[in-house]
Design a protein around this motif. Structure first.
Motif, PDB file in Angstrom:
ATOM      1  N   ALA A  59     -19.054 -35.328 -20.843  1.00 19.65           N
ATOM      2  CA  ALA A  59     -19.795 -34.067 -20.907  1.00 19.65           C
ATOM      3  C   ALA A  59     -19.114 -33.067 -19.976  1.00 19.65           C
ATOM      4  O   ALA A  59     -18.430 -33.440 -19.021  1.00 19.65           O
ATOM      5  CB  ALA A  59     -21.249 -34.276 -20.485  1.00 19.65           C
ATOM      6  N   HIS A  60     -19.289 -31.799 -20.272  1.00 18.49           N
ATOM      7  CA  HIS A  60     -18.667 -30.781 -19.425  1.00 18.49           C
ATOM      8  C   HIS A  60     -19.256 -30.760 -18.017  1.00 18.49           C
ATOM      9  O   HIS A  60     -18.689 -30.121 -17.122  1.00 18.49           O
ATOM     10  CB  HIS A  60     -18.780 -29.403 -20.080  1.00 18.49           C
ATOM     11  N   TYR A  61     -20.376 -31.437 -17.842  1.00 22.95           N
ATOM     12  CA  TYR A  61     -20.888 -31.607 -16.478  1.00 22.95           C
ATOM     13  C   TYR A  61     -19.845 -32.279 -15.597  1.00 22.95           C
ATOM     14  O   TYR A  61     -19.748 -31.995 -14.388  1.00 22.95           O
ATOM     15  CB  TYR A  61     -22.160 -32.460 -16.499  1.00 22.95           C
ATOM     16  N   PRO A  70     -18.914 -23.340 -12.035  1.00 24.06           N
ATOM     17  CA  PRO A  70     -19.938 -23.198 -13.082  1.00 24.06           C
ATOM     18  C   PRO A  70     -19.275 -23.188 -14.456  1.00 24.06           C
ATOM     19  O   PRO A  70     -18.062 -22.967 -14.581  1.00 24.06           O
ATOM     20  CB  PRO A  70     -20.577 -21.845 -12.759  1.00 24.06           C
ATOM     21  N   ILE A  71     -20.067 -23.371 -15.488  1.00 21.15           N
ATOM     22  CA  ILE A  71     -19.525 -23.486 -16.837  1.00 21.15           C
ATOM     23  C   ILE A  71     -18.839 -22.201 -17.282  1.00 21.15           C
ATOM     24  O   ILE A  71     -17.858 -22.237 -18.034  1.00 21.15           O
ATOM     25  CB  ILE A  71     -20.649 -23.885 -17.827  1.00 21.15           C
ATOM     26  N   GLN A  72     -19.323 -21.048 -16.801  1.00 16.73           N
ATOM     27  CA  GLN A  72     -18.694 -19.765 -17.143  1.00 16.73           C
ATOM     28  C   GLN A  72     -17.242 -19.731 -16.682  1.00 16.73           C
ATOM     29  O   GLN A  72     -16.341 -19.332 -17.421  1.00 16.73           O
ATOM     30  CB  GLN A  72     -19.486 -18.620 -16.501  1.00 16.73           C
ATOM     31  N   ARG A  73     -16.986 -20.170 -15.449  1.00 18.33           N
ATOM     32  CA  ARG A  73     -15.629 -20.125 -14.908  1.00 18.33           C
ATOM     33  C   ARG A  73     -14.734 -21.152 -15.589  1.00 18.33           C
ATOM     34  O   ARG A  73     -13.529 -20.931 -15.744  1.00 18.33           O
ATOM     35  CB  ARG A  73     -15.679 -20.364 -13.395  1.00 18.33           C
ATOM     36  N   ILE A  74     -15.304 -22.276 -15.982  1.00 18.35           N
ATOM     37  CA  ILE A  74     -14.521 -23.276 -16.711  1.00 18.35           C
ATOM     38  C   ILE A  74     -14.103 -22.722 -18.068  1.00 18.35           C
ATOM     39  O   ILE A  74     -12.970 -22.917 -18.518  1.00 18.35           O
ATOM     40  CB  ILE A  74     -15.319 -24.587 -16.862  1.00 18.35           C
ATOM     41  N   PHE A  75     -15.018 -22.018 -18.721  1.00 15.70           N
ATOM     42  CA  PHE A  75     -14.685 -21.400 -20.001  1.00 15.70           C
ATOM     43  C   PHE A  75     -13.563 -20.376 -19.839  1.00 15.70           C
ATOM     44  O   PHE A  75     -12.618 -20.330 -20.639  1.00 15.70           O
ATOM     45  CB  PHE A  75     -15.925 -20.736 -20.595  1.00 15.70           C
ATOM     46  N   GLU A  76     -13.634 -19.542 -18.799  1.00 12.68           N
ATOM     47  CA  GLU A  76     -12.598 -18.542 -18.564  1.00 12.68           C
ATOM     48  C   GLU A  76     -11.263 -19.203 -18.250  1.00 12.68           C
ATOM     49  O   GLU A  76     -10.210 -18.754 -18.730  1.00 12.68           O
ATOM     50  CB  GLU A  76     -13.020 -17.621 -17.427  1.00 12.68           C
ATOM     51  N   ALA A  77     -11.278 -20.262 -17.440  1.00 10.60           N
ATOM     52  CA  ALA A  77     -10.043 -20.979 -17.127  1.00 10.60           C
ATOM     53  C   ALA A  77      -9.451 -21.598 -18.388  1.00 10.60           C
ATOM     54  O   ALA A  77      -8.232 -21.574 -18.597  1.00 10.60           O
ATOM     55  CB  ALA A  77     -10.318 -22.062 -16.073  1.00 10.60           C
ATOM     56  N   ARG A  78     -10.305 -22.155 -19.236  1.00  7.77           N
ATOM     57  CA  ARG A  78      -9.831 -22.741 -20.496  1.00  7.77           C
ATOM     58  C   ARG A  78      -9.175 -21.677 -21.371  1.00  7.77           C
ATOM     59  O   ARG A  78      -8.124 -21.911 -21.988  1.00  7.77           O
ATOM     60  CB  ARG A  78     -11.008 -23.370 -21.243  1.00  7.77           C
TER      61      ARG A  78
END
Length: 441
Positions: A59-61, A70-78
């Motif tokens: 899981a992305h957790y 946070p999930i927002q920053r992971i999305f931006e990094a991706r």
């Protein structure tokens, strides 16, 4: 990030397109990290260490805990990894979703430096001195080739096809992504209209040449007419167009015109800074005009605003460098920088005074100004203080009576401005109060 784009409970699996070696990681660290940032680089390493040929599901957790993001920053990094060509992403399902991440190997250093977008992007980030050091570090010694004759045989010199065993049907091949995606709509028809077959044989425009032309046009914001001149400068062989010479010709043409590199910045986290302007009824022309101005400030390149403020004259390199630093180093939204340009130049006799501009820019950065409209309001509100900064005053003094030139947007449009006054806003409110009192009688 869209709310449903990525959620902590979404599952993911990882794999690698090819083995990632220590040399690859060194390339990503030194050449890619300045472009994508530390968080994207850490995500790349984390996904690489977790790869298991899509066998195990997480899981992305797990990424949030491992990276403390946070999930927002992971999305931006991706998104940064995907854009630069270090990651490919697939999604399966809509409600119960699984993402499939395929870690990609970086370009070889010599290919990285040969790419016009990546190389100039890196130069813009690290500066000339560090760029030369990196280029020297990864350069290969080829001086021994100068007096040597290559004897390497080609495939057709050694092998011949066996026509009897040739299949009549073609097999389906999987496309292998070797670099980042690049999608830019360049008008090749307009380019070719001004170049006849004698000047530029169409056979020279191979797929690689067309791709390079589109990249260079995007990088330097050149029109097809500009690229016509650049291509003619690059053609020195009637049988081919050298990609390296094409790139050099473009760089030379750009230095002649502007003498400044183009700044490339991420737009993943910038979309919320753009003011969305809706249509306005025709009976409100003043508001419509302000919205038109906002659209111009939010969508125009700062170099174009410099040029427009100066009446169409080309900006000086020092001014372009200062504005470029506001965008790339201080991470100010483009709309805010454009308001700053107009305000400072029209208050300092058409000079982009570095100290004055930086002082206002630092104030707006501390105030976390996000868009052109907010910057305009703050400029109106703090105008008196800014004028003290401009004149170097430390104590309050009597207002200057001399009429000074100001940007069009400086005055609000509720009623015509007859005469400038330091208390113009207070006077306007007093008049509105009198009108309201009259109506109430």
């Amino acid at each position: 990030m869209l709310r449903n784009e990525l959620q902590p409970m979404d599952a993911f699996r990882t794999s690698t397109a090819a083995p990632v070696t220590s040399q690859h990681l060194q390339t990503v660290t030194l050449l890619y990290q300045p472009l994508i940032g530390a968080e994207a680089f850490t995500l790349y390493q984390q996904l690489w260490t977790m790869h298991d040929d899509m066998k195990e599901e997480h899981a992305h957790y797990a990424l949030m805990n491992a990276l403390s993001l946070p999930i927002q920053r992971i999305f931006e990094a991706r998104a940064h990894l995907e854009a630069i060509g270090l990651l490919r992403t697939w999604r399966k399902g809509n409600d119960d979703r699984t993402f499939y991440y395929e870690v990609q190997c970086p370009l070889a250093p010599h290919a990285f430096f040969a790419d016009p977008l990546l190389s100039i992007f890196l130069w813009n980030k690290v500066g000339d001195h560090m760029y030369q050091q990196l280029e020297k570090r990864f350069s290969r010694d080829t001086s021994w080739q100068n007096n040597a004759k290559e004897l390497t045989r080609s495939f057709t010199d050694v092998f011949q096809p066996n026509l009897k065993m040739a299949k009549t049907t073609t097999s389906k091949r999987s496309s292998i992504k070797t670099s980042y995606d690049f999608d830019y709509d360049f008008d090749f028809d307009l380019l070719l209209e001004g170049l006849n077959e004698h000047l530029l044989p169409r056979k020279l425009l191979t797929a690689d040449v067309r791709k390079m032309i589109a990249k260079l046009a995007f990088l330097y914001a050149y029109s097809p007419l500009d690229m016509q001149k650049i291509i003619l400068l690059a053609v020195d062989d009637p049988s081919t167009i050298s990609l390296e010479r094409l790139k050099k010709s473009c760089e030379h043409y750009f230095k002649l015109k502007a003498e400044q590199p183009v700044a490339i910045q991420s737009v993943v986290t910038k979309k919320q800074d753009v003011v969305v302007l809706e249509s306005v009824p025709e009976k409100m022309p003043s508001i419509s005009k302000e919205q038109e101005l906002l659209t111009y400030l939010e969508t125009s390149a700062p170099v174009d605003v410099l040029r427009d403020v100066a009446g169409g004259k080309e900006p000086f390199p020092a001014d372009v460098e200062l504005v470029n630093r506001f965008v790339t180093v201080y991470d100010m939204p483009v709309g805010v920088v454009n308001v700053l340009i107009q305000y400072v130049m029209l208050r300092t006799d058409m000079k982009l005074t570095k100290t004055f501009a930086e002082k206002i820019a630092s104030h707006w950065a501390r105030k976390q100004v996000k868009g052109a409209k907010e910057a305009m309001e703050l400029a109106r509100k703090e105008h008196e203080q800014y004028m003290k900064w401009k004149s170097g005053e430390t104590k309050s003094s009597t207002p200057v009576k001399r009429q000074e030139k100001v940007p069009e947007w400086f005055y609000k449009k509720e009623q015509p401005v007859v005469e400038e006054s330091p208390d113009i806003e207070a006077e306007r409110q007093r008049l509105l109060a009198e009108i309201s009192a009259t109506k109430g009688r």
